[in-house]
Design an enzyme around this catalytic site. Structure first.
Site, PDB file in Angstrom:
ATOM      1  CE  LYS A 107      21.751  59.959   6.929  1.00 29.82           C
ATOM      2  NZ  LYS A 107      23.230  60.035   6.947  1.00 29.82           N
ATOM      3  CB  SER A 182      24.490  56.498   5.678  1.00 35.00           C
ATOM      4  OG  SER A 182      24.708  57.728   6.370  1.00 35.00           O
ATOM      5  CB  SER A 206      27.208  59.520   5.478  1.00 34.63           C
ATOM      6  OG  SER A 206      27.640  58.236   5.885  1.00 34.63           O
TER       7      SER A 206
END
Length: 397
Positions: A107, A182, A206
Site C-alpha cells: 500500500k 482506503s 480501510s
C-alpha cells in the site's frame, strides 16, 4: 591547542542571538534587563545551544535497506486498467522463506526505499523514501517478491475508493462500482489476480471495507501486533497495518511474517509479543467452534446484507459450529467514541505536527516529516475540503 577536527568549521544548528538582539527583546517586552543580566543571558544561551549543535551532528537512526532495487516506473493505462497501481517495481527478497514465490503489493502509505511514495495525495507527490518500512523488510526477509506500490486514497482518508488524486481505483468485479477504501488498490489488485498478497492500513475500516467490497480477505490485527514503523500515520491510537490476501490461509501466513516486536521503533508495541504460526491454527473442522452474531451490528443494515450474513452463519452452523446471537449495547456508541478521536487526532498528527505527535518515543523519519510539512504549508487545509471528517472538525478553518 585546538585539534585539526576542532578547527574544521561546522554549520551551526541554531545561530545564537547577539547581545544587541537580546537587548532589543528586553526593550520590546519591557523587561528592563540590566547590563549584567544581558551579558549573562547571552553567554548562557551559547552553552545551551551546544546541545542543539551536538544533536544536529549525531547520525539519524535509520531502518535497514537490505535488497537491491531500481526506482521502477509509473505504469501506462494499458498496464493499469483498474488504476490500482501507483508505481511498479521489482524487488526480490531472500531465496527462501514463508513468502517465497509470492508476488506482493505494498500500500502506498508504506515506505519502500528508492521507490516513489505518494500516499494517494498531491501533498506527498515526488517523495522518495530512503528507508524500508519494517513490514517491507520482513516481507523481503521471508522471500517475498515486491512488484509495486498499490494506489490508495488521498492521505488514506476515505472509505469509498474514489478520491485518489491521480485517478479513482476501479472495482474489478464491477468497474461501475467503487472498490472500498482506503486500501483500494491492494484489494482491487488481489481480486484481479495481479498479486498474491498485499499490505493494507486500517484506522476505521480501510482494510476491511475494500476486502469486503472486492471479495478478498483482509484483517485488522490486534492493536500493536504489527509494527506501523515506516507508514504514514493518521492517528497513533488507531493506526494499524495488516495483511490482505485472496484466502484465509494466505492471510494467516502473511500475518505470521508481518507481526512481532520492532525493537522499540513502534512504542505502542509491548516487548513480549508472541507470534504463533497462525496458518497452522486454522481448523480443519468447525465442530465446537463458537461464533457470535452481534445483534446491534445488524441495526441500520440493508436487508440484503443482513440476509447474506445470516445465510453464511447458517452454513457454518451446518458444518458444526455453534452460532449464537449476543447483545453488546455499547456497540451503538462505538462510532461516536471513534469519531472525535479520528477527527481531533488526525488534525493534531497530520496537520499540526506533520506526521508525528510531540513526545513520540518511536522512530522518526525526518524526510517524510519534512515532505508532509512542506505539503501542508503549500496547500494548506483547502486540500482537505472534500473530506467530511476534516470539514466537520471544530477549530479548522
Amino acid at each position: 591547542m585546538a585539534s585539526e577536527e576542532e578547527k574544521l568549521w561546522k554549520a551551526p544548528a541554531v545561530h545564537p542571538m547577539s547581545r544587541e538582539q537580546v537587548q532589543a527583546i528586553s526593550d520590546q517586552l519591557r523587561l528592563e534587563c540590566s547590563t549584567e543580566e544581558l551579558d549573562t543571558y547571552t553567554e548562557s544561551i551559547v552553552e545551551v545551544l551546544k546541545s542543539y549543535q551536538r544533536i544536529n551532528e549525531l547520525v539519524e537512526p535509520a531502518l535497514p535497506v537490505k535488497y537491491p532495487r531500481t526506482p521502477g516506473y509509473r505504469p501506462q493505462p494499458e498496464e493499469n486498467r483498474l488504476n490500482a497501481w501507483y508505481y511498479r517495481c521489482d524487488i526480490k527478497g531472500a531465496d527462501k522463506g514463508k513468502l517465497a514465490g509470492k508476488k506482493i503489493g505494498i500500500k502506498d502509505n508504506t515506505a519502500v526505499a528508492g521507490v516513489p511514495m505518494m500516499n494517494g495525495s498531491k501533498i506527498m507527490e515526488g517523495y522518495v523514501p530512503e528507508y524500508d518500512a519494517t513490514v517491507v523488510t520482513r516481507i523481503l526477509d521471508a522471500g517475498g517478491h515486491i512488484v509495486g506500490k498499490a494506489a490508495c486514497e488521498d492521505m488514506c482518508i476515505s472509505g469509498g475508493g474514489f478520491n485518489n488524486s491521480i485517478s479513482p481505483v476501479l472495482n474489478p468485479v464491477n468497474t461501475e462500482h467503487v472498490p472500498g477504501a482506503s486500501s483500494s488498490g491492494s484489494a482491487a489488485l488481489l481480486a484481479a489476480g495481479e498479486i498474491d498478497l498485499a499490505t493494507g492500513g486500517d484506522q476505521g475500516g480501510s482494510i476491511r471495507i475494500p476486502a469486503c467490497w472486492c471479495g478478498v480477505v483482509g484483517l485488522k490485527p490486534t492493536f500493536g501486533l504489527v509494527p506501523y514503523t515506516g507508514c504514514v500515520p493518521i492517528e497513533m491510537t488507531l493506526d494499524h497495518c495488516g495483511p490482505m490476501a485472496r484466502t484465509v490461509r494466505d492471510c494467516a501466513l502473511f500475518l505470521e511474517v508481518l507481526a512481532g516486536y520492532d525493537d522499540g521503533s513502534d512504542p505502542r508495541q509491548p516487548p513480549n509479543i508472541q507470534v504463533p504460526e497462525y496458518s497452522k491454527m486454522l481448523p480443519e473442522k468447525l465442530e465446537g467452534k463458537r461464533i457470535a452474531l452481534l445483534q446491534e451490528g445488524f441495526e441500520n443494515c440493508d436487508k440484503d446484507v443482513v440476509d447474506m450474513v445470516k445465510a453464511a452463519a447458517h452454513k457454518l452452523k451446518q458444518r458444526g459450529a455453534v452460532v449464537s446471537e449476543i447483545s453488546l449495547p455499547c456497540h451503538k456508541d462505538a462510532y461516536h467514541i471513534w469519531s472525535p478521536i479520528i477527527i481531533e487526532g488526525m488534525h493534531q498528527t497530520m496537520v499540526k505536527d506533520s506526521g508525528h505527535t510531540v513526545g513520540w518515543k518511536g522512530q522518526h523519519f525526518p524526510s517524510m516529516l519534512d515532505k508532509l510539512g512542506q505539503g501542508y504549508a503549500s496547500r494548506h487545509l483547502g486540500h482537505f475540503r472534500g473530506h467530511p471528517a476534516v470539514h466537520d472538525c471544530r477549530g479548522i478553518r
